[in-house]
Design a protein around this motif. Structure first.
Motif, PDB file in Angstrom:
ATOM      1  N   THR A  31     -28.693  55.817  84.917  1.00 39.76           N
ATOM      2  CA  THR A  31     -28.008  56.817  84.017  1.00 39.76           C
ATOM      3  C   THR A  31     -28.310  58.017  84.497  1.00 39.76           C
ATOM      4  O   THR A  31     -29.493  58.515  84.493  1.00 39.76           O
ATOM      5  N   VAL A  32     -27.323  58.937  84.709  1.00 38.59           N
ATOM      6  CA  VAL A  32     -27.666  60.143  84.933  1.00 38.59           C
ATOM      7  C   VAL A  32     -27.548  61.083  83.825  1.00 38.59           C
ATOM      8  O   VAL A  32     -26.410  60.999  82.863  1.00 38.59           O
ATOM      9  N   LYS A  34     -28.741  64.110  83.133  1.00 44.18           N
ATOM     10  CA  LYS A  34     -28.541  65.584  83.371  1.00 44.18           C
ATOM     11  C   LYS A  34     -28.249  66.027  84.770  1.00 44.18           C
ATOM     12  O   LYS A  34     -29.113  65.427  85.491  1.00 44.18           O
ATOM     13  N   ASP A  35     -27.179  66.754  85.037  1.00 40.16           N
ATOM     14  CA  ASP A  35     -26.915  67.007  86.422  1.00 40.16           C
ATOM     15  C   ASP A  35     -26.652  68.634  86.369  1.00 40.16           C
ATOM     16  O   ASP A  35     -25.339  68.789  86.250  1.00 40.16           O
ATOM     17  N   ASP A  36     -27.847  69.290  86.842  1.00 35.33           N
ATOM     18  CA  ASP A  36     -27.381  70.717  87.154  1.00 35.33           C
ATOM     19  C   ASP A  36     -27.403  71.192  88.676  1.00 35.33           C
ATOM     20  O   ASP A  36     -28.368  72.086  88.662  1.00 35.33           O
ATOM     21  N   GLY A  37     -26.748  70.393  89.380  1.00 36.68           N
ATOM     22  CA  GLY A  37     -26.813  70.880  90.753  1.00 36.68           C
ATOM     23  C   GLY A  37     -28.044  70.100  91.361  1.00 36.68           C
ATOM     24  O   GLY A  37     -28.445  69.025  91.652  1.00 36.68           O
ATOM     25  N   TYR A  39     -31.343  70.212  89.863  1.00 34.59           N
ATOM     26  CA  TYR A  39     -32.020  69.466  88.791  1.00 34.59           C
ATOM     27  C   TYR A  39     -31.190  68.266  88.386  1.00 34.59           C
ATOM     28  O   TYR A  39     -30.231  68.546  87.803  1.00 34.59           O
ATOM     29  N   ARG A  40     -31.751  67.145  88.351  1.00 34.93           N
ATOM     30  CA  ARG A  40     -31.189  65.855  87.845  1.00 34.93           C
ATOM     31  C   ARG A  40     -32.071  65.016  87.076  1.00 34.93           C
ATOM     32  O   ARG A  40     -33.321  64.898  87.452  1.00 34.93           O
ATOM     33  N   HIS A  41     -31.703  64.664  86.006  1.00 30.93           N
ATOM     34  CA  HIS A  41     -32.787  63.786  84.937  1.00 30.93           C
ATOM     35  C   HIS A  41     -32.083  62.410  85.051  1.00 30.93           C
ATOM     36  O   HIS A  41     -30.885  62.287  84.716  1.00 30.93           O
ATOM     37  N   LEU A  42     -32.657  61.708  85.708  1.00 31.36           N
ATOM     38  CA  LEU A  42     -32.298  60.197  85.733  1.00 31.36           C
ATOM     39  C   LEU A  42     -32.949  59.192  84.836  1.00 31.36           C
ATOM     40  O   LEU A  42     -33.962  59.274  84.637  1.00 31.36           O
ATOM     41  N   SER A  43     -32.424  58.195  84.523  1.00 30.48           N
ATOM     42  CA  SER A  43     -33.034  57.158  83.700  1.00 30.48           C
ATOM     43  C   SER A  43     -32.575  55.964  84.324  1.00 30.48           C
ATOM     44  O   SER A  43     -31.408  55.428  84.587  1.00 30.48           O
ATOM     45  N   ARG A  44     -33.859  54.948  84.438  1.00 31.46           N
ATOM     46  CA  ARG A  44     -33.260  53.450  84.928  1.00 31.46           C
ATOM     47  C   ARG A  44     -33.829  52.575  83.769  1.00 31.46           C
ATOM     48  O   ARG A  44     -34.834  52.667  83.502  1.00 31.46           O
TER      49      ARG A  44
END
Length: 55
Positions: A31-32, A34-37, A39-44
């Motif tokens: 799951t994404v 946060k996506d700021d270009g 910077y991405r915060h992913l969760s698996r």
């Protein structure tokens, strides 16, 4: 005389790691958050069901 290949063991380990990753992540969901270009915060997650509070 057989020629020694110093990378044969590394190729074997890489193939085993690829197989293990594929089997361990086949039901995973990423799951994404946060996506700021750049910077991405992913969760698996291991299961296909959404995590608590997100579904």
């Amino acid at each position: 005389m057989d020629e020694f290949d110093p990378y044969e063991e590394l190729r074997k380990q890489k193939a085993e790691a690829e197989e293990r990753f594929a089997s361990e992540s086949e039901s995973a969901v990423m799951t994404v958050l946060k996506d700021d270009g750049v910077y991405r915060h992913l969760s698996r997650f291991k299961s296909c069901s959404p995590p608590p509070g997100r579904g």
